[in-house]
Design an enzyme around this catalytic site. Structure first.
Site, PDB file in Angstrom:
ATOM      1  N   LYS A  48      73.035  34.858  -0.883  1.00 15.01           N
ATOM      2  CA  LYS A  48      73.721  35.400   0.295  1.00 15.01           C
ATOM      3  C   LYS A  48      73.851  34.315   1.354  1.00 15.01           C
ATOM      4  O   LYS A  48      72.969  33.471   1.528  1.00 15.01           O
ATOM      5  CB  LYS A  48      72.965  36.607   0.847  1.00 15.01           C
ATOM      6  N   LYS A  83      79.997  40.103   2.052  1.00 17.14           N
ATOM      7  CA  LYS A  83      78.699  40.767   2.190  1.00 17.14           C
ATOM      8  C   LYS A  83      78.851  41.874   3.221  1.00 17.14           C
ATOM      9  O   LYS A  83      78.912  41.621   4.422  1.00 17.14           O
ATOM     10  CB  LYS A  83      77.608  39.785   2.621  1.00 17.14           C
TER      11      LYS A  83
END
Length: 511
Positions: free
Chosen positions: A377, A216
Protein backbone atom coordinates in the site's frame (compact mmCIF):
# COMPACT_ATOMS: atom_id res chain seq x y z
CA UNK A 1 -8.05 -32.82 31.66
CA UNK A 2 -7.34 -30.45 34.52
CA UNK A 3 -7.20 -26.78 33.57
CA UNK A 4 -3.99 -26.60 35.61
CA UNK A 5 -2.15 -28.47 32.84
CA UNK A 6 -3.07 -25.76 30.33
CA UNK A 7 -2.05 -23.10 32.83
CA UNK A 8 1.34 -24.73 33.51
CA UNK A 9 2.08 -24.96 29.80
CA UNK A 10 0.95 -21.37 29.20
CA UNK A 11 3.26 -20.21 32.00
CA UNK A 12 6.16 -22.20 30.55
CA UNK A 13 5.55 -20.70 27.12
CA UNK A 14 5.41 -17.18 28.56
CA UNK A 15 8.67 -17.66 30.45
CA UNK A 16 10.83 -18.30 27.38
CA UNK A 17 11.68 -16.26 24.30
CA UNK A 18 12.75 -19.36 22.39
CA UNK A 19 10.24 -20.22 19.69
CA UNK A 20 11.57 -23.78 19.63
CA UNK A 21 10.95 -24.15 23.36
CA UNK A 22 7.43 -22.73 23.01
CA UNK A 23 6.62 -25.16 20.20
CA UNK A 24 7.99 -28.14 22.16
CA UNK A 25 6.00 -27.27 25.30
CA UNK A 26 2.77 -26.80 23.37
CA UNK A 27 3.31 -29.91 21.25
CA UNK A 28 3.76 -32.01 24.39
CA UNK A 29 0.52 -30.68 25.86
CA UNK A 30 -1.38 -31.24 22.62
CA UNK A 31 -0.23 -34.87 22.46
CA UNK A 32 -1.44 -35.47 26.02
CA UNK A 33 -4.83 -33.91 25.31
CA UNK A 34 -5.24 -36.00 22.16
CA UNK A 35 -4.46 -39.17 24.09
CA UNK A 36 -6.35 -38.46 27.33
CA UNK A 37 -9.23 -36.14 26.36
CA UNK A 38 -9.63 -36.02 22.57
CA UNK A 39 -13.02 -34.28 22.70
CA UNK A 40 -11.36 -31.33 24.50
CA UNK A 41 -8.74 -30.64 21.82
CA UNK A 42 -10.59 -27.79 20.10
CA UNK A 43 -11.69 -26.25 23.39
CA UNK A 44 -8.19 -26.31 24.85
CA UNK A 45 -6.60 -24.79 21.77
CA UNK A 46 -9.15 -21.97 21.72
CA UNK A 47 -8.41 -21.23 25.38
CA UNK A 48 -4.65 -21.21 24.83
CA UNK A 49 -4.96 -18.43 22.27
CA UNK A 50 -7.49 -16.55 24.36
CA UNK A 51 -10.30 -17.01 21.84
CA UNK A 52 -12.92 -19.36 23.32
CA UNK A 53 -15.55 -20.65 20.94
CA UNK A 54 -18.24 -18.70 22.83
CA UNK A 55 -16.56 -15.36 21.99
CA UNK A 56 -17.27 -12.45 24.32
CA UNK A 57 -19.56 -13.50 27.15
CA UNK A 58 -20.62 -10.13 28.56
CA UNK A 59 -17.86 -9.85 31.17
CA UNK A 60 -15.87 -6.61 31.41
CA UNK A 61 -12.62 -5.77 33.15
CA UNK A 62 -14.17 -3.78 35.99
CA UNK A 63 -16.68 -6.42 37.04
CA UNK A 64 -14.19 -9.25 36.64
CA UNK A 65 -11.50 -7.42 38.63
CA UNK A 66 -13.92 -6.75 41.47
CA UNK A 67 -15.20 -10.32 41.49
CA UNK A 68 -11.72 -11.80 41.48
CA UNK A 69 -10.70 -9.53 44.33
CA UNK A 70 -13.53 -10.97 46.42
CA UNK A 71 -12.76 -14.61 45.53
CA UNK A 72 -9.88 -16.11 47.55
CA UNK A 73 -7.95 -18.66 45.45
CA UNK A 74 -8.14 -22.37 46.12
CA UNK A 75 -5.14 -24.25 47.50
CA UNK A 76 -5.25 -27.17 45.04
CA UNK A 77 -6.34 -27.38 41.38
CA UNK A 78 -9.62 -29.16 40.70
CA UNK A 79 -11.17 -27.37 37.69
CA UNK A 80 -11.28 -29.19 34.37
CA UNK A 81 -11.09 -27.79 30.86
CA UNK A 82 -14.59 -29.12 30.30
CA UNK A 83 -15.82 -27.34 33.43
CA UNK A 84 -14.39 -24.01 32.32
CA UNK A 85 -15.99 -24.46 28.90
CA UNK A 86 -19.35 -25.15 30.57
CA UNK A 87 -19.01 -21.92 32.60
CA UNK A 88 -18.43 -19.96 29.39
CA UNK A 89 -21.57 -21.51 27.91
CA UNK A 90 -23.61 -20.40 30.93
CA UNK A 91 -22.15 -16.88 30.90
CA UNK A 92 -22.85 -16.51 27.17
CA UNK A 93 -26.44 -17.69 27.61
CA UNK A 94 -27.17 -15.27 30.47
CA UNK A 95 -29.06 -12.17 29.31
CA UNK A 96 -31.89 -9.84 30.20
CA UNK A 97 -32.78 -8.09 33.45
CA UNK A 98 -30.51 -9.05 36.32
CA UNK A 99 -28.03 -10.82 34.02
CA UNK A 100 -25.04 -8.92 35.39
CA UNK A 101 -25.74 -10.13 38.92
CA UNK A 102 -26.18 -13.71 37.67
CA UNK A 103 -22.85 -13.58 35.80
CA UNK A 104 -21.13 -12.15 38.86
CA UNK A 105 -22.47 -14.97 41.00
CA UNK A 106 -21.39 -17.64 38.52
CA UNK A 107 -17.92 -16.14 38.21
CA UNK A 108 -17.42 -15.71 41.94
CA UNK A 109 -18.32 -19.33 42.65
CA UNK A 110 -16.07 -20.58 39.87
CA UNK A 111 -13.08 -18.41 40.80
CA UNK A 112 -13.21 -19.61 44.41
CA UNK A 113 -12.50 -23.11 43.06
CA UNK A 114 -9.47 -21.90 41.08
CA UNK A 115 -5.87 -21.53 42.25
CA UNK A 116 -4.18 -18.16 41.89
CA UNK A 117 -2.47 -19.20 38.63
CA UNK A 118 -5.75 -20.58 37.29
CA UNK A 119 -7.53 -17.34 38.19
CA UNK A 120 -5.01 -15.34 36.15
CA UNK A 121 -5.51 -17.69 33.20
CA UNK A 122 -9.32 -17.54 33.44
CA UNK A 123 -9.23 -13.73 33.51
CA UNK A 124 -6.94 -13.71 30.47
CA UNK A 125 -9.31 -15.96 28.51
CA UNK A 126 -12.39 -13.96 29.48
CA UNK A 127 -10.79 -10.69 28.41
CA UNK A 128 -9.08 -12.10 25.31
CA UNK A 129 -5.75 -10.96 26.71
CA UNK A 130 -3.51 -13.96 27.26
CA UNK A 131 0.11 -12.84 26.89
CA UNK A 132 1.65 -16.31 26.71
CA UNK A 133 3.27 -16.16 23.30
CA UNK A 134 1.02 -19.11 22.39
CA UNK A 135 -0.39 -17.22 19.46
CA UNK A 136 -1.78 -18.80 16.35
CA UNK A 137 1.52 -19.04 14.47
CA UNK A 138 3.34 -20.78 17.30
CA UNK A 139 0.42 -23.09 17.95
CA UNK A 140 0.16 -24.05 14.30
CA UNK A 141 3.83 -25.11 14.39
CA UNK A 142 3.13 -27.03 17.61
CA UNK A 143 0.22 -28.83 15.96
CA UNK A 144 2.48 -29.78 13.05
CA UNK A 145 5.09 -31.11 15.47
CA UNK A 146 2.57 -33.00 17.60
CA UNK A 147 0.92 -34.60 14.58
CA UNK A 148 4.10 -35.17 12.59
CA UNK A 149 2.93 -33.07 9.64
CA UNK A 150 4.71 -30.47 7.47
CA UNK A 151 4.12 -27.04 8.99
CA UNK A 152 3.01 -25.62 5.63
CA UNK A 153 0.23 -28.21 5.38
CA UNK A 154 -1.16 -27.42 8.83
CA UNK A 155 -0.77 -23.69 8.28
CA UNK A 156 -2.80 -23.81 5.09
CA UNK A 157 -5.54 -25.87 6.75
CA UNK A 158 -5.72 -23.36 9.60
CA UNK A 159 -5.97 -20.39 7.24
CA UNK A 160 -8.66 -21.94 5.08
CA UNK A 161 -10.76 -23.36 7.89
CA UNK A 162 -10.72 -20.14 9.89
CA UNK A 163 -10.97 -22.35 12.98
CA UNK A 164 -7.78 -23.28 14.82
CA UNK A 165 -9.65 -25.66 17.11
CA UNK A 166 -11.02 -27.66 14.20
CA UNK A 167 -7.59 -27.64 12.56
CA UNK A 168 -6.16 -29.04 15.80
CA UNK A 169 -8.69 -31.86 15.83
CA UNK A 170 -7.77 -32.82 12.27
CA UNK A 171 -4.00 -32.47 12.78
CA UNK A 172 -4.00 -34.59 15.95
CA UNK A 173 -6.60 -37.21 15.07
CA UNK A 174 -7.05 -37.08 11.31
CA UNK A 175 -5.10 -38.20 8.28
CA UNK A 176 -2.98 -36.37 5.73
CA UNK A 177 -5.91 -36.67 3.35
CA UNK A 178 -8.12 -34.95 5.93
CA UNK A 179 -5.66 -32.06 6.23
CA UNK A 180 -5.25 -31.69 2.49
CA UNK A 181 -9.01 -31.84 2.15
CA UNK A 182 -9.47 -28.59 4.07
CA UNK A 183 -10.25 -26.01 1.44
CA UNK A 184 -12.31 -22.99 0.72
CA UNK A 185 -15.92 -23.40 1.71
CA UNK A 186 -18.47 -20.87 0.58
CA UNK A 187 -20.01 -19.39 3.70
CA UNK A 188 -16.93 -19.95 5.86
CA UNK A 189 -14.69 -16.84 5.87
CA UNK A 190 -10.91 -16.98 5.49
CA UNK A 191 -8.38 -14.55 6.84
CA UNK A 192 -7.81 -11.67 4.39
CA UNK A 193 -4.51 -11.12 2.62
CA UNK A 194 -2.65 -8.12 4.02
CA UNK A 195 -0.40 -5.47 2.48
CA UNK A 196 2.99 -4.06 3.42
CA UNK A 197 3.78 -0.33 3.05
CA UNK A 198 5.99 1.78 0.78
CA UNK A 199 6.67 5.49 0.48
CA UNK A 200 5.99 5.86 -3.25
CA UNK A 201 4.32 3.91 -6.08
CA UNK A 202 7.70 3.65 -7.82
CA UNK A 203 9.27 2.10 -4.74
CA UNK A 204 6.43 -0.40 -4.47
CA UNK A 205 6.64 -1.27 -8.16
CA UNK A 206 10.38 -1.88 -7.86
CA UNK A 207 9.61 -4.54 -5.25
CA UNK A 208 6.75 -6.26 -7.13
CA UNK A 209 7.70 -5.96 -10.78
CA UNK A 210 4.71 -5.84 -13.15
CA UNK A 211 1.70 -5.16 -10.99
CA UNK A 212 -1.94 -4.21 -10.77
CA UNK A 213 -1.89 -0.66 -9.40
CA UNK A 214 -5.28 -0.13 -7.79
CA UNK A 215 -7.04 2.69 -5.96
CA UNK A 216 -6.87 2.29 -2.19
CA UNK A 217 -10.41 3.02 -1.11
CA UNK A 218 -11.07 4.62 2.26
CA UNK A 219 -13.70 2.11 3.32
CA UNK A 220 -14.30 -1.01 5.41
CA UNK A 221 -12.86 -4.34 4.26
CA UNK A 222 -15.49 -6.95 3.42
CA UNK A 223 -15.45 -10.57 2.31
CA UNK A 224 -18.68 -11.60 0.61
CA UNK A 225 -19.81 -15.21 0.16
CA UNK A 226 -22.66 -16.18 -2.15
CA UNK A 227 -24.29 -19.57 -2.57
CA UNK A 228 -27.40 -19.31 -4.69
CA UNK A 229 -29.57 -16.60 -3.15
CA UNK A 230 -27.81 -16.89 0.20
CA UNK A 231 -25.32 -14.02 0.64
CA UNK A 232 -23.20 -13.47 3.73
CA UNK A 233 -20.90 -10.55 4.45
CA UNK A 234 -17.93 -10.74 6.81
CA UNK A 235 -15.60 -8.08 8.21
CA UNK A 236 -11.81 -8.01 8.25
CA UNK A 237 -11.94 -9.88 11.57
CA UNK A 238 -14.40 -12.46 10.13
CA UNK A 239 -17.45 -11.20 12.02
CA UNK A 240 -20.73 -11.82 10.21
CA UNK A 241 -22.39 -8.43 9.50
CA UNK A 242 -24.84 -9.55 6.82
CA UNK A 243 -27.81 -8.08 8.66
CA UNK A 244 -26.16 -4.65 8.71
CA UNK A 245 -25.54 -4.34 4.97
CA UNK A 246 -28.70 -5.24 3.02
CA UNK A 247 -27.62 -3.04 0.11
CA UNK A 248 -24.42 -5.06 -0.33
CA UNK A 249 -26.40 -8.30 -0.21
CA UNK A 250 -28.77 -6.96 -2.87
CA UNK A 251 -25.92 -6.01 -5.22
CA UNK A 252 -24.11 -9.34 -4.89
CA UNK A 253 -27.31 -11.35 -5.29
CA UNK A 254 -27.74 -9.75 -8.72
CA UNK A 255 -24.32 -10.86 -10.04
CA UNK A 256 -24.23 -13.47 -12.85
CA UNK A 257 -22.86 -16.26 -10.67
CA UNK A 258 -24.20 -19.03 -8.44
CA UNK A 259 -21.26 -19.37 -6.04
CA UNK A 260 -18.56 -16.86 -5.25
CA UNK A 261 -16.20 -15.52 -2.59
CA UNK A 262 -15.35 -11.86 -3.19
CA UNK A 263 -12.82 -9.64 -1.42
CA UNK A 264 -13.26 -5.89 -1.36
CA UNK A 265 -14.29 -2.72 0.43
CA UNK A 266 -17.54 -0.98 1.14
CA UNK A 267 -17.99 2.74 1.60
CA UNK A 268 -20.59 5.46 1.49
CA UNK A 269 -20.66 7.93 -1.39
CA UNK A 270 -21.90 11.51 -1.62
CA UNK A 271 -24.33 12.82 -4.24
CA UNK A 272 -21.52 13.26 -6.76
CA UNK A 273 -20.20 9.73 -6.29
CA UNK A 274 -17.17 10.77 -4.21
CA UNK A 275 -16.35 8.83 -1.02
CA UNK A 276 -17.65 10.22 2.23
CA UNK A 277 -15.30 10.43 5.25
CA UNK A 278 -14.24 7.10 6.71
CA UNK A 279 -16.03 7.84 9.99
CA UNK A 280 -19.35 8.07 8.13
CA UNK A 281 -18.76 4.72 6.47
CA UNK A 282 -17.90 3.08 9.79
CA UNK A 283 -20.90 4.66 11.49
CA UNK A 284 -23.18 3.19 8.83
CA UNK A 285 -21.25 -0.10 8.71
CA UNK A 286 -21.61 -0.56 12.46
CA UNK A 287 -25.32 0.22 12.61
CA UNK A 288 -27.59 -2.64 13.65
CA UNK A 289 -30.43 -1.16 11.60
CA UNK A 290 -30.56 0.48 8.19
CA UNK A 291 -29.78 4.19 7.98
CA UNK A 292 -30.09 6.83 5.29
CA UNK A 293 -26.47 6.47 4.15
CA UNK A 294 -26.06 3.69 1.58
CA UNK A 295 -23.01 1.45 1.42
CA UNK A 296 -21.60 0.67 -2.01
CA UNK A 297 -19.41 -2.43 -2.50
CA UNK A 298 -16.25 -2.47 -4.60
CA UNK A 299 -14.22 -5.63 -5.18
CA UNK A 300 -10.54 -6.17 -5.92
CA UNK A 301 -10.27 -9.96 -5.73
CA UNK A 302 -12.23 -13.19 -6.14
CA UNK A 303 -11.27 -16.41 -4.36
CA UNK A 304 -13.90 -18.83 -5.65
CA UNK A 305 -16.35 -18.97 -8.54
CA UNK A 306 -18.91 -21.70 -9.20
CA UNK A 307 -16.98 -24.62 -7.75
CA UNK A 308 -13.54 -23.39 -8.79
CA UNK A 309 -11.04 -22.27 -6.12
CA UNK A 310 -8.80 -19.43 -7.26
CA UNK A 311 -6.46 -19.02 -4.28
CA UNK A 312 -3.59 -20.66 -6.13
CA UNK A 313 -4.21 -18.85 -9.40
CA UNK A 314 -2.11 -15.74 -10.15
CA UNK A 315 -3.68 -12.34 -9.65
CA UNK A 316 -3.91 -11.86 -13.43
CA UNK A 317 -6.30 -14.82 -13.63
CA UNK A 318 -8.29 -13.74 -10.58
CA UNK A 319 -8.71 -10.17 -11.89
CA UNK A 320 -9.93 -11.47 -15.26
CA UNK A 321 -12.48 -13.69 -13.51
CA UNK A 322 -13.54 -10.78 -11.31
CA UNK A 323 -14.17 -8.66 -14.40
CA UNK A 324 -16.42 -11.41 -15.73
CA UNK A 325 -18.55 -11.94 -12.62
CA UNK A 326 -18.64 -8.43 -11.16
CA UNK A 327 -18.50 -5.92 -14.03
CA UNK A 328 -18.87 -2.36 -12.84
CA UNK A 329 -17.92 -3.22 -9.27
CA UNK A 330 -14.14 -3.53 -9.66
CA UNK A 331 -11.79 -1.19 -7.82
CA UNK A 332 -10.19 1.04 -10.50
CA UNK A 333 -6.64 0.20 -11.50
CA UNK A 334 -4.25 -0.72 -14.30
CA UNK A 335 -1.62 -3.39 -14.88
CA UNK A 336 1.78 -1.80 -15.47
CA UNK A 337 5.50 -2.09 -14.93
CA UNK A 338 6.06 1.63 -15.60
CA UNK A 339 6.76 3.82 -12.53
CA UNK A 340 5.36 6.92 -14.26
CA UNK A 341 2.08 5.12 -14.92
CA UNK A 342 1.92 4.00 -11.30
CA UNK A 343 2.48 7.58 -10.14
CA UNK A 344 -0.29 8.80 -12.46
CA UNK A 345 -2.76 6.25 -11.07
CA UNK A 346 -1.85 7.37 -7.57
CA UNK A 347 -2.58 11.01 -8.45
CA UNK A 348 -5.92 10.00 -9.98
CA UNK A 349 -6.86 8.06 -6.83
CA UNK A 350 -6.05 11.03 -4.61
CA UNK A 351 -7.94 13.42 -6.88
CA UNK A 352 -10.99 11.17 -6.58
CA UNK A 353 -10.84 11.41 -2.79
CA UNK A 354 -9.25 8.07 -2.04
CA UNK A 355 -6.25 7.23 0.18
CA UNK A 356 -3.67 6.26 -2.43
CA UNK A 357 -2.94 3.00 -4.22
CA UNK A 358 -2.18 -0.65 -3.56
CA UNK A 359 0.47 -2.18 -5.82
CA UNK A 360 -0.05 -5.94 -6.31
CA UNK A 361 2.34 -8.27 -8.12
CA UNK A 362 0.39 -9.54 -11.10
CA UNK A 363 1.67 -13.09 -10.64
CA UNK A 364 1.01 -13.27 -6.90
CA UNK A 365 -1.18 -15.91 -5.30
CA UNK A 366 -3.70 -15.09 -2.58
CA UNK A 367 -1.99 -15.72 0.76
CA UNK A 368 -4.84 -15.82 3.25
CA UNK A 369 -3.97 -14.19 6.54
CA UNK A 370 -0.41 -13.34 5.49
CA UNK A 371 1.39 -10.02 5.08
CA UNK A 372 4.14 -10.13 2.47
CA UNK A 373 5.73 -8.10 -0.29
CA UNK A 374 3.25 -9.12 -3.01
CA UNK A 375 0.76 -6.41 -1.98
CA UNK A 376 2.13 -2.99 -1.03
CA UNK A 377 0.00 0.00 0.00
CA UNK A 378 1.14 3.54 -0.79
CA UNK A 379 -0.34 6.64 0.86
CA UNK A 380 0.88 10.22 0.24
CA UNK A 381 1.05 10.89 3.96
CA UNK A 382 2.79 8.13 5.87
CA UNK A 383 0.14 6.58 8.10
CA UNK A 384 0.44 3.49 10.23
CA UNK A 385 -2.13 1.48 12.12
CA UNK A 386 -0.88 1.08 15.69
CA UNK A 387 -2.33 -0.25 18.93
CA UNK A 388 -3.12 1.86 22.00
CA UNK A 389 -1.27 0.45 25.00
CA UNK A 390 -2.11 3.18 27.53
CA UNK A 391 -3.28 6.79 27.87
CA UNK A 392 -2.28 9.57 30.24
CA UNK A 393 -4.66 11.97 31.96
CA UNK A 394 -4.64 15.37 30.30
CA UNK A 395 -3.99 18.75 31.91
CA UNK A 396 -5.18 22.29 31.35
CA UNK A 397 -8.05 22.31 28.86
CA UNK A 398 -7.87 18.51 28.68
CA UNK A 399 -8.18 18.05 32.43
CA UNK A 400 -10.40 15.06 33.17
CA UNK A 401 -9.85 13.43 29.78
CA UNK A 402 -7.46 10.65 28.80
CA UNK A 403 -5.20 12.30 26.26
CA UNK A 404 -1.59 11.28 25.55
CA UNK A 405 -1.62 7.86 23.84
CA UNK A 406 1.05 5.19 24.22
CA UNK A 407 1.40 3.45 20.84
CA UNK A 408 2.59 -0.04 19.97
CA UNK A 409 3.51 -1.77 16.71
CA UNK A 410 2.86 -5.47 16.06
CA UNK A 411 5.81 -7.90 16.22
CA UNK A 412 4.65 -11.09 14.44
CA UNK A 413 8.02 -12.84 14.51
CA UNK A 414 8.97 -12.12 18.12
CA UNK A 415 12.11 -10.24 17.13
CA UNK A 416 11.68 -7.83 20.05
CA UNK A 417 9.69 -9.97 22.47
CA UNK A 418 7.19 -12.78 22.24
CA UNK A 419 5.73 -13.63 18.81
CA UNK A 420 2.60 -11.57 18.36
CA UNK A 421 3.54 -9.04 21.03
CA UNK A 422 3.29 -5.25 20.78
CA UNK A 423 6.37 -3.02 20.85
CA UNK A 424 5.99 0.56 22.06
CA UNK A 425 7.15 3.10 19.47
CA UNK A 426 6.00 6.46 20.82
CA UNK A 427 3.32 8.70 22.28
CA UNK A 428 1.04 11.39 20.91
CA UNK A 429 -1.74 13.74 21.98
CA UNK A 430 -1.91 15.58 18.65
CA UNK A 431 -4.87 15.42 16.30
CA UNK A 432 -7.39 14.66 19.03
CA UNK A 433 -10.65 16.57 18.76
CA UNK A 434 -12.91 17.10 21.77
CA UNK A 435 -15.18 14.42 20.35
CA UNK A 436 -12.32 11.92 20.15
CA UNK A 437 -11.13 12.83 23.64
CA UNK A 438 -14.57 12.13 25.07
CA UNK A 439 -14.88 8.90 23.11
CA UNK A 440 -11.48 7.50 24.02
CA UNK A 441 -11.80 8.44 27.69
CA UNK A 442 -15.01 6.46 27.97
CA UNK A 443 -13.66 3.54 25.97
CA UNK A 444 -10.30 3.28 27.73
CA UNK A 445 -11.82 3.40 31.20
CA UNK A 446 -14.08 0.55 30.13
CA UNK A 447 -11.09 -1.58 29.09
CA UNK A 448 -8.71 -0.42 31.83
CA UNK A 449 -6.24 -3.09 32.93
CA UNK A 450 -4.30 -1.20 35.60
CA UNK A 451 -3.04 2.23 36.60
CA UNK A 452 0.37 3.65 37.34
CA UNK A 453 0.25 7.22 38.58
CA UNK A 454 -1.47 9.33 35.92
CA UNK A 455 -1.28 6.58 33.27
CA UNK A 456 -4.14 4.21 32.53
CA UNK A 457 -2.97 0.97 30.90
CA UNK A 458 -5.62 -0.67 28.75
CA UNK A 459 -6.38 -3.97 27.09
CA UNK A 460 -4.38 -3.77 23.83
CA UNK A 461 -7.38 -4.10 21.53
CA UNK A 462 -7.83 -0.59 20.05
CA UNK A 463 -6.24 0.22 16.69
CA UNK A 464 -5.61 3.85 15.77
CA UNK A 465 -4.34 5.26 12.47
CA UNK A 466 -1.36 7.55 13.08
CA UNK A 467 0.18 9.99 10.60
CA UNK A 468 3.92 10.50 10.98
CA UNK A 469 6.69 12.51 9.36
CA UNK A 470 9.05 9.58 9.66
CA UNK A 471 10.90 7.68 12.37
CA UNK A 472 14.19 8.04 14.18
CA UNK A 473 16.52 5.71 16.01
CA UNK A 474 15.79 5.51 19.72
CA UNK A 475 17.29 3.71 22.68
CA UNK A 476 14.20 4.56 24.72
CA UNK A 477 11.96 1.97 23.11
CA UNK A 478 12.75 -1.77 22.77
CA UNK A 479 12.28 -1.77 18.99
CA UNK A 480 15.00 0.85 18.59
CA UNK A 481 12.72 3.22 16.72
CA UNK A 482 10.51 6.18 17.65
CA UNK A 483 7.83 8.04 15.70
CA UNK A 484 8.46 11.60 14.51
CA UNK A 485 5.62 14.15 14.80
CA UNK A 486 2.93 11.53 15.31
CA UNK A 487 -0.72 12.65 15.20
CA UNK A 488 -4.03 10.83 15.33
CA UNK A 489 -5.95 10.47 12.07
CA UNK A 490 -8.78 8.21 13.22
CA UNK A 491 -9.62 5.07 15.14
CA UNK A 492 -9.88 1.84 13.15
CA UNK A 493 -12.70 -0.11 14.79
CA UNK A 494 -12.68 -2.43 11.78
CA UNK A 495 -9.21 -3.74 12.66
CA UNK A 496 -7.85 -5.92 15.42
CA UNK A 497 -4.28 -5.73 16.79
CA UNK A 498 -2.98 -8.51 14.53
CA UNK A 499 -3.82 -6.30 11.52
CA UNK A 500 -1.73 -3.40 12.87
CA UNK A 501 1.47 -2.37 11.11
CA UNK A 502 4.62 -4.16 12.21
CA UNK A 503 7.67 -2.93 14.03
CA UNK A 504 9.67 -4.25 11.09
CA UNK A 505 7.77 -1.92 8.71
CA UNK A 506 8.63 1.07 10.92
CA UNK A 507 12.26 0.03 11.23
CA UNK A 508 12.52 -0.18 7.45
CA UNK A 509 12.04 3.61 7.37
CA UNK A 510 15.33 4.17 9.22
CA UNK A 511 18.08 5.59 6.99
Amino acid sequence: MLLAELVSTADAVASTRSRKAKVEALAGLLRRIAEESPREVGTAVAMLVGKPRQGRVGVGWRGLSRTRGEAPPAAQPSITVEGFDALLDRLAATSGAGSEAVRTGLLAAFLRRATEREQRFIVGVLLGELRTGALEGVLVDALASAGGWPAALVRRAAMLSGDLGETARIALMGTEEDLRGVGLLVGRPVLPMLAASAATPAEALAATGEASVEFKLDGARIQVHRSGDDVRVFTRSLADVTHRVPEVVHVVRALPVREAILDGETLTLDEGGAPRPFQETMSRFGAERARDAVLHPWFFDVLHVDGRDLLDEPLAVRRAELARVAPGLIVPGEVTADPDTAERISREALAAGHEGVVVKAIGSLYSAGRRGSSWIKVKPVATYDLVVLAAEWGSGRRQGWLSNLHLGAYDPSGEFGEPGSLVMVGKTFKGLTDELLRWQTERFLDIEARRDGHTVFVEPTTVVEIAIDGVQRSSRYPGGVALRFARVKRYREDKDPAAADTIQSLRSLLT
